[in-house]
Scaffold this motif. Structure first.
Motif, short mmCIF file in Angstrom:
data_model
loop_
_atom_site.label_atom_id
_atom_site.label_comp_id
_atom_site.label_asym_id
_atom_site.label_seq_id
_atom_site.Cartn_x
_atom_site.Cartn_y
_atom_site.Cartn_z
N ARG A 194 13.84 4.40 -5.67
CA ARG A 194 14.17 5.40 -6.69
C ARG A 194 13.00 5.60 -7.65
O ARG A 194 12.64 6.74 -7.99
CB ARG A 194 15.42 4.97 -7.46
N ILE A 195 12.39 4.49 -8.10
CA ILE A 195 11.26 4.61 -9.02
C ILE A 195 10.08 5.27 -8.34
O ILE A 195 9.38 6.12 -8.92
CB ILE A 195 10.88 3.22 -9.57
N ALA A 196 9.82 4.89 -7.07
CA ALA A 196 8.70 5.50 -6.33
C ALA A 196 8.91 7.00 -6.18
O ALA A 196 7.96 7.79 -6.33
CB ALA A 196 8.56 4.83 -4.97
N GLU A 197 10.14 7.42 -5.90
CA GLU A 197 10.40 8.84 -5.75
C GLU A 197 10.21 9.58 -7.07
O GLU A 197 9.69 10.70 -7.11
CB GLU A 197 11.82 9.06 -5.21
N GLU A 198 10.64 8.95 -8.17
CA GLU A 198 10.43 9.60 -9.47
C GLU A 198 8.95 9.72 -9.78
O GLU A 198 8.50 10.72 -10.35
CB GLU A 198 11.15 8.83 -10.58
N ALA A 199 8.16 8.71 -9.39
CA ALA A 199 6.71 8.79 -9.57
C ALA A 199 6.13 9.94 -8.76
O ALA A 199 5.27 10.69 -9.25
CB ALA A 199 6.05 7.47 -9.17
N ARG A 200 6.58 10.08 -7.52
CA ARG A 200 6.06 11.17 -6.68
C ARG A 200 6.43 12.54 -7.24
O ARG A 200 5.69 13.50 -7.08
CB ARG A 200 6.60 11.03 -5.25
N GLN A 201 7.58 12.63 -7.89
CA GLN A 201 8.06 13.91 -8.41
C GLN A 201 7.58 14.20 -9.83
O GLN A 201 7.75 15.32 -10.31
CB GLN A 201 9.59 13.96 -8.37
N ASP A 202 7.03 13.20 -10.50
CA ASP A 202 6.61 13.40 -11.89
C ASP A 202 5.38 14.29 -11.93
O ASP A 202 4.33 13.94 -11.39
CB ASP A 202 6.30 12.04 -12.54
N PRO A 203 5.46 15.46 -12.56
CA PRO A 203 4.34 16.40 -12.51
C PRO A 203 3.10 15.92 -13.25
O PRO A 203 1.99 16.38 -12.96
CB PRO A 203 4.90 17.67 -13.16
N VAL A 204 3.26 15.00 -14.20
CA VAL A 204 2.12 14.51 -14.97
C VAL A 204 1.54 13.26 -14.33
O VAL A 204 0.32 13.11 -14.19
CB VAL A 204 2.54 14.22 -16.42
N TYR A 205 2.39 12.31 -13.90
CA TYR A 205 1.90 11.01 -13.47
C TYR A 205 1.68 10.88 -11.97
O TYR A 205 1.06 9.92 -11.52
CB TYR A 205 2.91 9.93 -13.90
N ALA A 206 2.18 11.81 -11.16
CA ALA A 206 2.17 11.63 -9.71
C ALA A 206 0.80 11.33 -9.14
O ALA A 206 0.64 10.46 -8.28
CB ALA A 206 2.76 12.88 -9.03
N ALA A 208 -1.67 9.76 -10.26
CA ALA A 208 -2.23 8.46 -10.57
C ALA A 208 -1.71 7.35 -9.66
O ALA A 208 -2.24 6.25 -9.67
CB ALA A 208 -1.94 8.09 -12.03
N PHE A 209 -0.69 7.64 -8.84
CA PHE A 209 -0.05 6.60 -8.04
C PHE A 209 -0.45 6.62 -6.58
O PHE A 209 -0.32 5.63 -5.89
CB PHE A 209 1.48 6.74 -8.13
N GLY A 210 -0.92 7.73 -6.06
CA GLY A 210 -1.14 7.85 -4.63
C GLY A 210 0.14 8.32 -3.94
O GLY A 210 1.25 8.22 -4.48
N ALA A 211 0.01 8.81 -2.73
CA ALA A 211 1.13 9.44 -2.05
C ALA A 211 2.25 8.47 -1.73
O ALA A 211 3.43 8.83 -1.77
CB ALA A 211 0.62 10.10 -0.76
N ASP A 212 1.92 7.21 -1.42
CA ASP A 212 2.95 6.27 -0.97
C ASP A 212 3.59 5.48 -2.10
O ASP A 212 4.65 4.90 -1.92
CB ASP A 212 2.35 5.29 0.05
N VAL A 213 2.94 5.40 -3.26
CA VAL A 213 3.41 4.64 -4.42
C VAL A 213 3.76 3.20 -4.02
O VAL A 213 4.90 2.76 -4.14
CB VAL A 213 4.61 5.31 -5.11
N PRO A 214 2.78 2.44 -3.51
CA PRO A 214 3.06 1.04 -3.18
C PRO A 214 3.24 0.19 -4.43
O PRO A 214 2.64 0.46 -5.47
CB PRO A 214 1.83 0.61 -2.39
N PHE A 215 4.08 -0.85 -4.32
CA PHE A 215 4.33 -1.78 -5.41
C PHE A 215 3.85 -3.16 -5.02
O PHE A 215 3.68 -3.48 -3.84
CB PHE A 215 5.83 -1.84 -5.74
N LEU A 216 3.63 -3.99 -6.04
CA LEU A 216 3.32 -5.40 -5.81
C LEU A 216 4.31 -6.26 -6.59
O LEU A 216 4.96 -5.79 -7.53
CB LEU A 216 1.88 -5.72 -6.25
#
Length: 454
Positions: A194-206, A208-216
């Protein structure tokens, strides 16, 4: 889209600085003001602002900058930077350096400065700092961190939850506090998606994360949190301020830094001296010889641990705080002066810059450069529609910087990234801080009064 020059009588022989802006913002007013005081032109290259900010935002910036160039897309590219620099050169403009405070464009700043012959970090160094997974494990391999990290997958999530130790989750290459939180037994892979999808959809922050939005997922770092504000010039690191995060809120979707005080209240000179030595050793290990850094760290049982190494000015009121502490310039101005001194024709300019920084920086024994102190509080918005907002009056001391960033009628849609509502900064002597800080911390919690529509 290009806006015309805002003034024609500027000193063309002094040249200007290229400012990279994300969707029309990124501290532009502060940066343009710093260039104005140095009689330098501001060449602004920005990605396209969001529809709700057009055309007003570009008009507002054009009224202050020498020139504003906007792309037709929301994310700047390397080609955008190269094309604009080439155009400025064809027109005979003297571009003396490039600056951005948007971390997602820091590698573009490095590329521009390389094209201009201005000493700066290399692009691969910037990208390596933004890879928090590789950075954490590289420091551990070198004996500079006791924590380790792993890529977050459904399997590693379950394994870390079953291990019985404390852990922390964050994007591998995120920005601000978006999607950073302590791992709990209740965290699910669905939460991460859910958080990764919100990052991908965020028009300002997207971007900065890269297409896949990997987490550690990494070992939790205990202790109190601090930040070191550092300027490095030809390998010499100067710490101009140390901020203690005296209020930090860990939520399910973000870590919010509510209030900071400088110099740190809980550390003595011995602990600070150790921190300064640790900072210089860290920069030397990573070969970070040039630039401005916001190093976030935790101190626990006499040991320092790096949280993040940000190759830029710290956010919120960090830059304003530096000005109040040193009585000299804000951190943005000091960063600009570093670029000018490093690449200018005067062979003695860099030596003068070092002497100036030594006067306003911490001494190796941990002594602060002055008897000044600052306290600032950041206010974060909640999800909802703002019905009323205003500044309170019941405070033991008045702030020297007041910024209310949202207004009645604004709607806040996200709860997994920080949305700034406003921020206030107080400038005190060390004696005043000792007397006023407890009351100021309590009273300032409600200094910006906001009500949401139910």
């Amino acid at each position: 889209m290009s806006h015309p020059t805002a003034f024609e009588d500027g000193p063309a022989d002094e040249g200007g600085v290229l400012l990279l802006s994300h969707v029309g913002f990124s501290f532009l007013e502060d940066l343009i003001g710093a260039l104005d005081t140095r009689r330098l032109k501001a060449f602004v290259l920005t990605s396209l602002p969001l529809p709700e900010h057009l055309p007003q935002r570009l008009d507002d910036v054009a009224a202050k900058a020498h020139e504003v160039r906007s792309t037709d897309h929301h994310v700047l590219t390397r080609a955008d930077v190269e094309q604009y620099l080439a155009e400025l050169r064809r027109r005979g403009e003297r571009v003396r350096g490039c600056v951005t405070v948007w971390e997602g464009y820091r590698h573009l700043m490095a590329h521009a400065n390389a094209l201009l012959g201005v000493p700066d970090l290399a692009q691969d160094q910037v990208l390596a700092l933004r890879d928090k997974l590789a950075l954490r494990n590289g420091l551990a391999d070198a004996g500079l961190s006791r924590a380790r990290a792993a890529a977050l997958t459904p399997e590693s999530l379950a394994a870390h939850q079953a291990g019985g130790r404390r852990h922390f989750v964050k994007p591998v290459s995120g920005i601000a506090s978006f999607g950073t939180f302590p791992l709990t037994a209740g965290t699910t892979w669905g939460d991460i998606e859910r958080i990764a999808e919100e990052a991908r959809q965020d028009p300002v922050y997207a971007s900065a994360f890269g297409a896949d939005v990997p987490f550690l997922v990494e070992d939790y770092l205990p202790g109190r949190e601090f930040s070191f504000e550092v300027l490095a010039a030809d390998g010499a690191a100067h710490v101009v301020a140390v901020h203690e995060k005296c209020e930090v809120t860990e939520t399910a979707g973000a870590v919010l830094e509510n209030a900071c005080v400088s110099p740190p209240e809980s550390l003595g000179a011995v602990e600070l001296a150790g921190g300064l030595a640790w900072v210089r050793g860290l920069l030397a290990h990573l070969d970070l010889r040039w630039g401005c850094f916001h190093l976030e760290a935790r101190h626990h049982e006499g040991r320092w641990e790096l949280i993040e190494a940000n190759p830029r000015v710290g956010g919120a009121l960090i830059s304003h705080s530096v000005k109040a502490l040193t009585g000299a310039d804000d951190l943005l101005g000091l960063w600009i002066d570093l670029l000018l001194a490093a690449a200018g024709p005067d062979p003695d300019a860099l030596d003068r810059y070092h002497r100036r920084l030594r006067e306003i920086s911490y001494a190796p024994d941990g002594a602060p450069p002055s008897d000044r102190a600052t306290f600032f509080r950041v206010f974060f918005a909640e999800r909802g529609l703002i019905a009323r907002i205003g500044l309170g009056t019941d405070l033991p001391a008045q702030p020297v910087v007041t910024q209310i960033l949202l207004k009645e009628g604004d709607r806040v849609a996200s709860d997994v990234r920080e949305v700034f509502l406003g921020q206030l900064l107080w400038s005190l002597t060390l004696d005043e801080r000792e007397r006023l800080l407890p009351d100021l911390m309590r009273a300032s919690q409600n200094a910006i009064e906001v009500h949401y529509e139910t």
